[in-house]
Design a protein around this motif. Structure first.
Motif, PDB file in Angstrom:
ATOM      1  N   THR A   1       0.826  -1.225   0.000  1.00 36.62           N
ATOM      2  CA  THR A   1       0.000   0.000   0.000  1.00 36.62           C
ATOM      3  C   THR A   1       0.858   1.273   0.000  1.00 36.62           C
ATOM      4  N   SER A   2       2.113   1.130  -0.466  1.00 33.56           N
ATOM      5  CA  SER A   2       3.030   2.273  -0.385  1.00 33.56           C
ATOM      6  C   SER A   2       2.604   3.464  -1.250  1.00 33.56           C
TER       7      SER A   2
ATOM      8  N   ASP B   1      -2.948   6.759  -0.610  1.00 36.26           N
ATOM      9  CA  ASP B   1      -2.974   7.733   0.473  1.00 36.26           C
ATOM     10  C   ASP B   1      -3.355   7.054   1.788  1.00 36.26           C
ATOM     11  N   MET B   2      -3.122   7.774   2.890  1.00 32.85           N
ATOM     12  CA  MET B   2      -3.335   7.205   4.237  1.00 32.85           C
ATOM     13  C   MET B   2      -4.765   6.744   4.456  1.00 32.85           C
ATOM     14  N   GLU B   3      -5.727   7.530   3.965  1.00 34.48           N
ATOM     15  CA  GLU B   3      -7.133   7.195   4.210  1.00 34.48           C
ATOM     16  C   GLU B   3      -7.515   5.905   3.485  1.00 34.48           C
TER      17      GLU B   3
ATOM     18  N   GLU C   1      -5.398   3.628   2.509  1.00 26.84           N
ATOM     19  CA  GLU C   1      -4.635   2.558   3.145  1.00 26.84           C
ATOM     20  C   GLU C   1      -5.382   2.019   4.363  1.00 26.84           C
ATOM     21  N   HIS C   2      -5.919   2.935   5.130  1.00 27.84           N
ATOM     22  CA  HIS C   2      -6.651   2.530   6.330  1.00 27.84           C
ATOM     23  C   HIS C   2      -7.839   1.625   5.975  1.00 27.84           C
TER      24      HIS C   2
ATOM     25  N   GLN D   1      -6.579  -1.781   4.810  1.00 26.87           N
ATOM     26  CA  GLN D   1      -6.053  -2.587   5.920  1.00 26.87           C
ATOM     27  C   GLN D   1      -7.091  -3.570   6.447  1.00 26.87           C
TER      28      GLN D   1
ATOM     29  N   ARG E   1       5.558   1.651   7.566  1.00 23.28           N
ATOM     30  CA  ARG E   1       4.810   2.301   8.632  1.00 23.28           C
ATOM     31  C   ARG E   1       4.545   1.334   9.785  1.00 23.28           C
TER      32      ARG E   1
ATOM     33  N   SER F   1       2.112   1.308  11.750  1.00 29.54           N
ATOM     34  CA  SER F   1       0.704   0.898  11.787  1.00 29.54           C
ATOM     35  C   SER F   1       0.473  -0.403  11.034  1.00 29.54           C
TER      36      SER F   1
END
Ligand code: DGT
Ligand code: MG
Length: 240
Positions: free
Chosen positions: A170-171, A174-176, A178-179, A182, A200, A202
């Protein structure tokens, strides 16, 4: 003759020509264990997973799957037992649907869409000129790095191999996103031997064992809590 998914690295050393990339690596991952691998660029993380799939063979030591040297495995059976989301995602010049179903030809359209939804790919696919029938890859529509990764994750979600490898999966998202992904990845990992390569905290903190690689050697290993107490490399990454 079902593959359980026990993976064992027994004192493995691996070189590219004269360049020692992995040295004296021991990893014990019985079926179902989650192993996370962290380390700087060039540390040897991808090389570890390349050895499981037999893209290369080590010069010293052995890699075992279900207690059998991977050199003695039928290559087709071995590769079918390992589901990989590669760091550099590869798409075929074919439709999005066929790219997702690669590895599971008999997947129904419903299964393909469910996998794409779980990988947060459905929405951008529906915005493409012909949706799931849009041709991508070399001779088709270009996709961003993050979009390609989500196609690759959808592909991994469809096959149920006992060994799962997520190499920086997931590099590029974006963070959202990715979340959201997950959650799907957690379901995917359940019951499978998993190797997670990530940068990360997380993405790695819930792993059964976290391994820190430096120049091809394991310099720290343990759970999140154990490594924090150690106040070493992992602790420094955590504090940044
Ligand atoms: P990353 O993905 O940039 O975070 O780095 P890693 O940790 O995945 O590193 P890896 O395993 O790809 O590479 C380890 C070392 O091996 C590094 O010095 C580059 C070298 N290497 C990788 N692939 C090849 C190859 O195909 N040929 C040669 N000669 N060297 C390679
Ligand atoms: Mg790599």
């Amino acid at each position: 003759d079902k593959v359980r998914g026990d993976v064992l690295f027994d004192n493995v050393t691996f070189k590219y020509e004269d360049n020692v990339v992995l040295q004296d690596i021991d990893i014990d991952a019985p079926a179902g264990k989650k192993v996370a691998i962290m380390g700087a660029t060039g540390a040897g993380k991808t090389s570890i997973v390349n050895l499981i799939c037999r893209f290369y063979d080590p010069q010293k030591g052995r890699v075992l799957v279900d207690n059998v040297d991977v050199r003695d495995w039928d290559l087709k059976t071995l590769r079918r037992s390992v589901s990989v989301v590669m760091q550099e995602t590869f798409l075929f010049s074919d439709t999005i649907a066929n790219n997702i179903a690669y590895g599971k030809d008999d997947a129904s359209m419903d299964e393909i869409i469910a996998a794409a939804k779980a990988a947060c790919a459905h929405d951008f696919i529906m915005e493409m000129p012909e949706g799931y029938d849009t041709v991508v890859g070399e001779r088709g529509v270009g996709l961003s790095g993050g979009q390609k990764q989500r196609i690759a994750i959808a592909r991994a979600l469809l096959v149920s191999a006992p060994i799962l490898i997520l190499d920086d999966a997931t590099s590029s998202v974006d963070m959202e996103t990715e979340h959201k992904i997950q959650q799907a990845l957690k379901r995917l990992m359940a019951g499978r031997t998993t190797f997670i390569i990530a940068h990360r905290i997380s993405a790695v903190k819930d792993a059964d064992e976290i391994i820190i690689l430096e120049n091809g050697r394991i310099v720290e290993r343990g759970t999140h809590d154990q490594l924090l107490k150690l106040r070493g490399v992992y602790y420094d990454i955590f504090r940044d």
